[in-house]
Design a protein around this motif. Sequence first.
Motif, mmCIF file in Angstrom:
data_model
loop_
_atom_site.group_PDB
_atom_site.id
_atom_site.type_symbol
_atom_site.label_atom_id
_atom_site.label_comp_id
_atom_site.label_asym_id
_atom_site.label_seq_id
_atom_site.Cartn_x
_atom_site.Cartn_y
_atom_site.Cartn_z
ATOM 1 N N ALA A 60 0.834 -1.200 0.000
ATOM 2 C CA ALA A 60 0.000 0.000 0.000
ATOM 3 C C ALA A 60 0.871 1.253 0.000
ATOM 4 O O ALA A 60 0.616 2.203 -0.754
ATOM 5 C CB ALA A 60 -0.938 -0.014 1.199
ATOM 6 N N LEU A 61 1.922 1.253 0.825
ATOM 7 C CA LEU A 61 2.809 2.420 0.900
ATOM 8 C C LEU A 61 3.594 2.601 -0.406
ATOM 9 O O LEU A 61 3.696 3.713 -0.929
ATOM 10 C CB LEU A 61 3.791 2.261 2.077
ATOM 11 C CG LEU A 61 3.185 2.379 3.482
ATOM 12 C CD1 LEU A 61 4.202 1.923 4.523
ATOM 13 C CD2 LEU A 61 2.725 3.805 3.772
ATOM 14 N N ASP A 62 4.113 1.479 -0.939
ATOM 15 C CA ASP A 62 4.919 1.554 -2.163
ATOM 16 C C ASP A 62 4.094 2.027 -3.353
ATOM 17 O O ASP A 62 4.518 2.890 -4.112
ATOM 18 C CB ASP A 62 5.555 0.185 -2.465
ATOM 19 C CG ASP A 62 6.655 -0.167 -1.464
ATOM 20 O OD1 ASP A 62 7.039 0.734 -0.683
ATOM 21 O OD2 ASP A 62 7.101 -1.323 -1.456
ATOM 22 N N GLU A 63 2.893 1.435 -3.507
ATOM 23 C CA GLU A 63 2.029 1.811 -4.634
ATOM 24 C C GLU A 63 1.635 3.283 -4.561
ATOM 25 O O GLU A 63 1.541 3.961 -5.577
ATOM 26 C CB GLU A 63 0.740 0.984 -4.581
ATOM 27 C CG GLU A 63 0.634 -0.105 -5.618
ATOM 28 C CD GLU A 63 -0.676 -0.842 -5.444
ATOM 29 O OE1 GLU A 63 -1.736 -0.234 -5.650
ATOM 30 O OE2 GLU A 63 -0.630 -2.037 -5.064
ATOM 31 N N ALA A 64 1.365 3.732 -3.343
ATOM 32 C CA ALA A 64 0.957 5.128 -3.166
ATOM 33 C C ALA A 64 2.157 6.060 -3.310
ATOM 34 O O ALA A 64 1.986 7.257 -3.561
ATOM 35 C CB ALA A 64 0.306 5.318 -1.800
ATOM 36 N N GLY A 65 3.343 5.492 -3.144
ATOM 37 C CA GLY A 65 4.562 6.302 -3.246
ATOM 38 C C GLY A 65 4.687 7.313 -2.121
ATOM 39 O O GLY A 65 5.145 8.432 -2.336
#
Lengths: 335, 96
Positions: A60-65
């Motif tokens: 979730a954190l990576d995709e949202a950047g």
Amino acid sequence: MTVVIGFEGSANKIGVGIIRDGEVMSNPRRTYITPPGQGFLPGETAKHHRSVILTVVREALDEAGIKPADIDCVAYTKGPGMGAPLVTVAIVARTLAQLWGKPLLGVNHCIGHIEMGRLITRAQNPTVLYVSGGNTQVIAYSERRYRIFGETIDIAVGNCLDRFARVIKISNDPSPGYNIEQMAKKGTQYIELPYTVKGMDVSFSGILSYIEEAAHKMLGVGQCTPEDLCFSLQETLFAMLVEITERAMAHCGSQEVLIVGGVGCNLRLQEMMGVMCKERGARLFATDESFCIDNGAMIAQAGWEMFRSGQVTDLPDSWITQRYRTDEVEITWRN
Amino acid sequence: MAVCASENGSNGKLEFVLKVPFPTEREAGIALQSLSPDPEPRKGGITKNMDVSGQTLSVRWTADEARILRVSVSSFLDHLSLVMETLDAFGSPVSQ
């Protein structure tokens, strides 16, 4: 800008979603799928959630950047739902909120569905049909509450479908309801089932018992096909849901319907609801499986509304609850 | 991690004590706050008390039956390891 991360895991889906002012930045999810003929049990489901939750948070954190420092609030499902999975997810939400130094917010799961539906469809003040494996409610907003106009008096409509799928060993992958929907398209014979609307409420447990018995009797001697049963069950259940939704609309003078919850992505239900709406000159709003089915973003969205209206949940008050009615929540963010 | 289980002679109840060392006082405090909000699902037959002293989280159970104690301790250990994994995965706490 307000960024909220939402944690959902009240049933067999575990999801983490990030919302920034109405924009879904990420919304990864995993589903615990059991073999045909078996339902998901609390202990096993919690074990599944424990094994994947940290991976899903990272996704979730990576995709949202974004970095944890960019988050303003950590929202999680307080209830209703299965105890063991709810606790599992709440524990991770509490730990991360403390690690990151962010406020925590306990969200009612049903309110999450409604707010996500409103965000995605832009429906203003709809009559809401909330249909899933654990809940069946017709809801309309009035005076700072989402008020329940009608509901099931026993099992949820999705539970009725799931348990029927188990009886005739339909696959749970991707979900029993999806597979029933596909099989129903090939049904040709309508088998009459009990129709149990009781005022504004509905009852499904008797229909389930009836069709279980019918399945054993009729399938054995080739009187009908599993597809016929899927078709007949869907037509009966959905007709009941459309009837109570229409009655709530008439009562409230509403010209909008919003369908939310896992059963809400069933296209036949949407089609039947659409016919009723057309007759009344009303508009139908529905979403696809990414937002109908339980997900983290819906908890983030309800959390965003709550946080912006000044709410937070202190850690000692962050206990989960298996029972938590939609109308218990004061809607501080609407007039 | 020191563990002891004993039957307390005076009231005939089972007792179980668990001491969990953490790298820092703050992490022990986080674990306490994450694990303490939810009451025992079962009403009666078991009590659980948690506190933190320095870097150590202490938990003490008192139960009427071993069966009930086992369920509670086992689920606590699942939750504890999830907190520890979360602390490991998402780094050291922000200092306040």
